[in-house]
Design a protein around this motif. Structure first.
Motif, PDB file in Angstrom:
ATOM      1  N   LEU A  21       0.825  -1.212   0.000  1.00  0.00           N
ATOM      2  CA  LEU A  21       0.000   0.000   0.000  1.00  0.00           C
ATOM      3  C   LEU A  21       0.860   1.264   0.000  1.00  0.00           C
ATOM      4  O   LEU A  21       0.506   2.265  -0.635  1.00  0.00           O
ATOM      5  N   ALA A  22       1.980   1.241   0.681  1.00  0.00           N
ATOM      6  CA  ALA A  22       2.874   2.402   0.697  1.00  0.00           C
ATOM      7  C   ALA A  22       3.489   2.623  -0.679  1.00  0.00           C
ATOM      8  O   ALA A  22       3.626   3.768  -1.132  1.00  0.00           O
ATOM      9  N   PHE A  23       3.868   1.543  -1.375  1.00  0.00           N
ATOM     10  CA  PHE A  23       4.387   1.685  -2.738  1.00  0.00           C
ATOM     11  C   PHE A  23       3.309   2.224  -3.683  1.00  0.00           C
ATOM     12  O   PHE A  23       3.597   3.036  -4.567  1.00  0.00           O
ATOM     13  N   VAL A  24       2.073   1.801  -3.501  1.00  0.00           N
ATOM     14  CA  VAL A  24       0.970   2.317  -4.323  1.00  0.00           C
ATOM     15  C   VAL A  24       0.788   3.813  -4.069  1.00  0.00           C
ATOM     16  O   VAL A  24       0.618   4.600  -5.014  1.00  0.00           O
ATOM     17  N   CYS A  25       0.829   4.218  -2.808  1.00  0.00           N
ATOM     18  CA  CYS A  25       0.716   5.646  -2.490  1.00  0.00           C
ATOM     19  C   CYS A  25       1.875   6.434  -3.096  1.00  0.00           C
ATOM     20  O   CYS A  25       1.679   7.551  -3.588  1.00  0.00           O
ATOM     21  N   ALA A  26       3.068   5.873  -3.075  1.00  0.00           N
ATOM     22  CA  ALA A  26       4.224   6.550  -3.666  1.00  0.00           C
ATOM     23  C   ALA A  26       4.038   6.693  -5.172  1.00  0.00           C
ATOM     24  O   ALA A  26       4.338   7.751  -5.751  1.00  0.00           O
ATOM     25  N   ALA A  27       3.537   5.654  -5.824  1.00  0.00           N
ATOM     26  CA  ALA A  27       3.338   5.717  -7.268  1.00  0.00           C
ATOM     27  C   ALA A  27       2.259   6.731  -7.632  1.00  0.00           C
ATOM     28  O   ALA A  27       2.420   7.526  -8.574  1.00  0.00           O
ATOM     29  N   VAL A  28       1.161   6.752  -6.880  1.00  0.00           N
ATOM     30  CA  VAL A  28       0.088   7.717  -7.149  1.00  0.00           C
ATOM     31  C   VAL A  28       0.586   9.137  -6.927  1.00  0.00           C
ATOM     32  O   VAL A  28       0.273  10.049  -7.699  1.00  0.00           O
ATOM     33  N   THR A  29       1.385   9.345  -5.909  1.00  0.00           N
ATOM     34  CA  THR A  29       1.933  10.674  -5.637  1.00  0.00           C
ATOM     35  C   THR A  29       2.877  11.101  -6.752  1.00  0.00           C
ATOM     36  O   THR A  29       2.836  12.249  -7.202  1.00  0.00           O
ATOM     37  N   ALA A  30       3.718  10.199  -7.211  1.00  0.00           N
ATOM     38  CA  ALA A  30       4.678  10.543  -8.267  1.00  0.00           C
ATOM     39  C   ALA A  30       3.975  10.810  -9.593  1.00  0.00           C
ATOM     40  O   ALA A  30       4.381  11.706 -10.344  1.00  0.00           O
ATOM     41  N   ILE A  31       2.923  10.080  -9.915  1.00  0.00           N
ATOM     42  CA  ILE A  31       2.253  10.228 -11.205  1.00  0.00           C
ATOM     43  C   ILE A  31       1.319  11.432 -11.218  1.00  0.00           C
ATOM     44  O   ILE A  31       1.297  12.208 -12.170  1.00  0.00           O
ATOM     45  N   SER A  32       0.550  11.610 -10.150  1.00  0.00           N
ATOM     46  CA  SER A  32      -0.502  12.623 -10.171  1.00  0.00           C
ATOM     47  C   SER A  32      -0.126  13.914  -9.450  1.00  0.00           C
ATOM     48  O   SER A  32      -0.878  14.875  -9.515  1.00  0.00           O
ATOM     49  N   CYS A  33       0.995  13.930  -8.754  1.00  0.00           N
ATOM     50  CA  CYS A  33       1.438  15.101  -7.975  1.00  0.00           C
ATOM     51  C   CYS A  33       0.436  15.502  -6.897  1.00  0.00           C
ATOM     52  O   CYS A  33       0.335  16.679  -6.532  1.00  0.00           O
ATOM     53  N   ILE A  34      -0.310  14.544  -6.390  1.00  0.00           N
ATOM     54  CA  ILE A  34      -1.177  14.809  -5.238  1.00  0.00           C
ATOM     55  C   ILE A  34      -0.315  14.581  -4.002  1.00  0.00           C
ATOM     56  O   ILE A  34      -0.084  13.447  -3.580  1.00  0.00           O
ATOM     57  N   VAL A  35       0.162  15.664  -3.455  1.00  0.00           N
ATOM     58  CA  VAL A  35       1.179  15.592  -2.410  1.00  0.00           C
ATOM     59  C   VAL A  35       0.610  15.032  -1.103  1.00  0.00           C
ATOM     60  O   VAL A  35       1.349  14.471  -0.296  1.00  0.00           O
ATOM     61  N   LEU A  36      -0.682  15.116  -0.897  1.00  0.00           N
ATOM     62  CA  LEU A  36      -1.263  14.655   0.369  1.00  0.00           C
ATOM     63  C   LEU A  36      -1.275  13.132   0.509  1.00  0.00           C
ATOM     64  O   LEU A  36      -1.405  12.618   1.614  1.00  0.00           O
ATOM     65  N   ILE A  37      -1.129  12.405  -0.591  1.00  0.00           N
ATOM     66  CA  ILE A  37      -1.111  10.945  -0.515  1.00  0.00           C
ATOM     67  C   ILE A  37       0.269  10.442  -0.084  1.00  0.00           C
ATOM     68  O   ILE A  37       0.395   9.366   0.498  1.00  0.00           O
ATOM     69  N   GLY A  38       1.304  11.221  -0.332  1.00  0.00           N
ATOM     70  CA  GLY A  38       2.663  10.818   0.031  1.00  0.00           C
ATOM     71  C   GLY A  38       2.861  10.546   1.510  1.00  0.00           C
ATOM     72  O   GLY A  38       3.422   9.505   1.879  1.00  0.00           O
ATOM     73  N   PRO A  39       2.429  11.459   2.407  1.00  0.00           N
ATOM     74  CA  PRO A  39       2.580  11.176   3.849  1.00  0.00           C
ATOM     75  C   PRO A  39       1.822   9.929   4.305  1.00  0.00           C
ATOM     76  O   PRO A  39       2.261   9.241   5.225  1.00  0.00           O
ATOM     77  N   VAL A  40       0.703   9.627   3.638  1.00  0.00           N
ATOM     78  CA  VAL A  40      -0.014   8.386   3.971  1.00  0.00           C
ATOM     79  C   VAL A  40       0.870   7.184   3.641  1.00  0.00           C
ATOM     80  O   VAL A  40       0.967   6.226   4.415  1.00  0.00           O
TER      81      VAL A  40
END
Length: 137
Positions: free
Chosen positions: A69-88
């Motif tokens: 789940l942390a890798f998925v959050c990292a990928a979503v943050t890197a692709i979409s630039c939604i910075v709030l998902i990164g800390p999750v």
């Protein structure tokens, strides 16, 4: 005959020597002035029950769910630039590491890097409301 401390089955740690040792050297009176443990320490009255995790919890802990789940959050943050998902993703990676998952630490690092990169892209590349980028001004 004077009973010795080892003869007392209920005895715990006892000091067999006098209250104030005489003027002789300690090495000469080692048997008289040393603490002794005459018998085994008392055992608890009943053995403590061992807590076994349920099979569902053991399977979830050992499978690396938090790291994935942390890798998925990292990928979503890197692709979409939604910075709030990164800390999750960072928190999920840390939880995975604490629970003993092999990739927990690395997923937390990946989520941190994705958050920093997404924040830099938003700050330097994406234009503001006036259409100017911070990097171009």
């Amino acid at each position: 005959m004077v009973p010795h401390a080892a003869d007392d089955p209920g005895a715990s740690w006892k000091y067999p020597g006098p209250a104030a040792p005489a003027g002789t050297a300690v090495a000469d009176r080692r048997d008289e002035v040393c603490w002794r443990h005459p018998g085994p320490d008392p055992l608890p009255s009943e053995p403590q029950p061992v807590a076994h995790p349920t099979p569902a919890v053991a399977a979830a802990v050992g499978s690396g769910v938090f790291s994935v789940l942390a890798f998925v959050c990292a990928a979503v943050t890197a692709i979409s630039c939604i910075v709030l998902i990164g800390p999750v993703g960072i928190v999920l990676g840390i939880v995975g590491h604490v629970r003993g998952e092999r990739l927990g630490k690395w997923s937390a690092f990946a989520a941190t890097a994705a958050t920093v990169i997404a924040g830099a892209v938003l700050y330097f590349v994406v234009p503001d409301r006036r259409g100017h980028s911070v990097a171009l001004s």
